[in-house]
Design a protein around this motif. Structure first.
Motif: not given
Lengths: 106, 113
Positions: B21-26, B43-49, B51-59, B68-72
């Protein structure tokens, strides 16, 4: 018991009616969010608030920090307001309610 | 124009397939999120990035692999999924972290056969 509870779960109204959706939470929060989700799936952030009251068009959101309660009001409801309204709170994480499904009939 | 675009909108896959799955933000945001929404569940939060770094992984099970190759851009790589993984997967972004309002994409409706 969920940390964020919404009521009612389902709500039907006639066009023009005043609508209130409630959200109660049991944890300390830094902010509360109201979101709107239309049948297609997309979610729109309506409000983020940490105290008092905010108004945007026909929508009003209030929060009472002491009572750990928030309400979302819709004045002069319209069929296009039909959607699922979701309450979420920010602690050190985001916690979501299960949503209130609103249907407004002409 | 939502500012957050998800593709594909619908995906049907078998349990042995691999898809992404792909997501892009402008919006110039620095935080991006993956959510799962199952019927009649919050809603279940899965992952948070941030500044490209993963800061949350909810099991989240390892059959879901974010990138996350870049912020976009944000991807969710899927492999050997189970029928219970059928759900709406939503991407969102915010300026900085969960304490800011989030902008959501329209989601990808995933069905596992």
């Amino acid at each position: 018991k969920n940390e964020v509870e919404q009521s009612p779960q389902n709500l039907t109204a006639q066009e023009g009616e005043f609508i209130t959706i409630n959200c109660s939470y049991s944890v300390g929060i830094s902010a509360l969010h109201w979101l709107q989700q239309h049948p297609g799936g997309g979610i729109v952030s309506l409000f983020m608030l940490s105290s008092g009251k905010k108004k945007h068009g026909r929508l009003i959101a209030t929060i009472n920090i002491q009572e750990k309660h928030s309400s979302l009001h819709i004045t002069a409801s319209h069929p296009r307001d039909s959607a699922v309204y979701i309450c979420a709170v920010t602690t050190d994480k985001l916690i979501f309610g299960t949503g209130t499904r609103l249907q407004v009939f002409p | 124009e939502t500012g957050v675009t998800q593709t594909p909108r619908h995906l049907v896959m078998g349990m042995t397939n691999k898809k992404s799955l792909k997501c892009e933000q402008h919006l110039g945001h620095n935080a991006m999120y993956w959510y799962k929404q199952s019927a009649k569940k919050p809603l279940e939060l899965m992952f948070v990035y941030n500044f490209k770094e993963q800061t949350e992984n909810n099991s989240v099970p390892s059959r879901f692999s974010p990138e996350c190759p870049n912020s976009s851009h944000l991807f969710l790589h899927l492999h050997t999924l189970q029928p219970e993984d059928s759900a709406l997967y939503l991407c969102a972004s915010s300026q900085r972290g969960i304490h800011q309002p989030q902008h959501f994409g329209d989601g990808t409706r995933l069905s596992i056969l």
